[in-house]
Enzyme design. Structure first.
Site, mmCIF file in Angstrom:
data_model
loop_
_atom_site.group_PDB
_atom_site.id
_atom_site.type_symbol
_atom_site.label_atom_id
_atom_site.label_comp_id
_atom_site.label_asym_id
_atom_site.label_seq_id
_atom_site.Cartn_x
_atom_site.Cartn_y
_atom_site.Cartn_z
ATOM 1 N N GLU A 1 4.730 -4.708 -4.570
ATOM 2 C CA GLU A 1 5.574 -3.720 -3.902
ATOM 3 C C GLU A 1 6.228 -4.324 -2.667
ATOM 4 O OE1 GLU A 1 5.097 0.072 -1.007
ATOM 5 O OE2 GLU A 1 3.840 0.154 -2.799
ATOM 6 N N HIS B 1 -1.418 -1.127 -11.713
ATOM 7 C CA HIS B 1 -2.588 -1.993 -11.617
ATOM 8 C C HIS B 1 -3.823 -1.294 -12.185
ATOM 9 C CE1 HIS B 1 -0.699 -4.649 -8.276
ATOM 10 N NE2 HIS B 1 -0.480 -5.123 -9.465
ATOM 11 N N SER C 1 -3.810 4.607 -9.518
ATOM 12 C CA SER C 1 -3.503 4.119 -10.861
ATOM 13 C C SER C 1 -4.641 4.377 -11.849
ATOM 14 C CB SER C 1 -3.199 2.615 -10.808
ATOM 15 O OG SER C 1 -4.242 1.911 -10.160
#
Length: 295
Positions: free
Chosen positions: A128, A41, A278
């Site tokens: 997830e 992301h 991320s």
């Protein structure tokens, strides 16, 4: 102005491993490379991969229309049925699921197969968590809980065995609070009758997530302003922002240094910076340099 980066910030092991996998496959050439959903992301990373020819697909139907190529399963993982169906397309499938997420898949598969009522603490909309649910052998007895209200509504009457796991990037303190509520729901049927319940509680929050949250919390308590760097759709970055906001009213959620161009930091003497799992190091370094040199 003093500018300090949190002791733990940026790429974690699982994200780094997944991103490296995609760059490596893209560099080899010879066949098209796809990721099933954005590999992580972070819009900056996905845009850079797109420039290198990596395409994102979002459904099994899209995969079925491809004649050849490599499909990389992103760090968040996917349901078991989807992984098997992707393999059946004849495409080369590379599994870049974070090893810590794979551990949760194994736990859910094992305990649901043994008849346990499964509770996943996390965000139901997060890929997830959707992947984790897909490894349960009994979806009807698998629930996702994200709030105290949802935990209080759980009906555990008649259940003798309960297994609890967590999204790897979930808020550590909130996980503990929800587990306590769920345990009380299990021990007391309708508030009065004590029950003999087998609880299997697995704190599957990644250690890197916990360390990153603790470091952000500690730094945000000291500074005049806090900058949280990460993708707009990043769950773990959003949680860092929530943690920092609790301790520092001047907390800013940004994706790149450009988001700071119209912000006045001249009144601050001490600025802290943290970043989600991320967020690449180069973006963190650019933000640090911009704050030091321009603000």
């Amino acid at each position: 102005m003093k500018v300090e980066l949190a002791a733990k910030a940026g790429f974690c092991f699982g994200v780094s491993r997944a991103v490296d996998t995609v760059y490596r496959e893209a560099a080899e050439g010879g066949r098209p490379v796809y990721t099933y959903g954005p590999i992580i992301h972070n819009e900056e990373v996905t845009a850079d991969l797109e420039r290198k020819g990596v395409r994102v697909i979002g459904s099994l139907q899209e995969a079925g229309q491809l004649s050849s190529g490599t499909v990389i399963i992103r760090s968040h993982g996917v349901p078991r049925s989807l992984q098997e169906e992707l393999a059946a397309t004849g495409l080369t499938v590379v599994d870049a699921t974070c090893p810590f997420v794979k551990k949760i898949h194994r736990l859910v598969q094992e305990y649901s197969g043994r008849g346990y009522y499964m509770i996943i603490i996390g965000s139901e909309q997060h890929p997830e968590v959707q992947g984790i649910v897909g490894w349960s052998s009994d979806p009807e007895r698998t629930k996702v809980v994200d709030s105290e209200e949802e935990a209080q509504k759980l009906d555990l009457d008649g259940e003798k065995k309960v297994c609890i796991v967590a999204q790897t990037t979930f808020h550590y303190k909130k996980f503990q609070d929800l587990v306590e509520i769920i345990r009380k729901r299990g021990y007391y049927s309708k508030g009065t009758v004590k029950k003999d319940m087998d609880f299997q509680i697995h704190n599957t929050i990644c250690s890197a997530t916990k360390e990153r949250q603790e470091a952000a919390r500690a730094l945000s308590r000291q500074v005049d302003a806090m900058i949280v760097v990460g993708g707009a759709s990043s769950s773990n970055t959003r949680k860092l922002y929530e943690i920092c906001s609790e301790n520092c009213q001047n907390t800013y959620f940004i994706q790149t240094k450009e988001d700071l161009e119209h912000t006045d930091f001249s009144r601050f003497d001490y600025v802290g910076i943290t970043a989600g799992a991320s967020t690449p190091n180069n973006i963190i370094e650019e933000v640090q340099k911009y704050v030091r040199d321009e603000l």
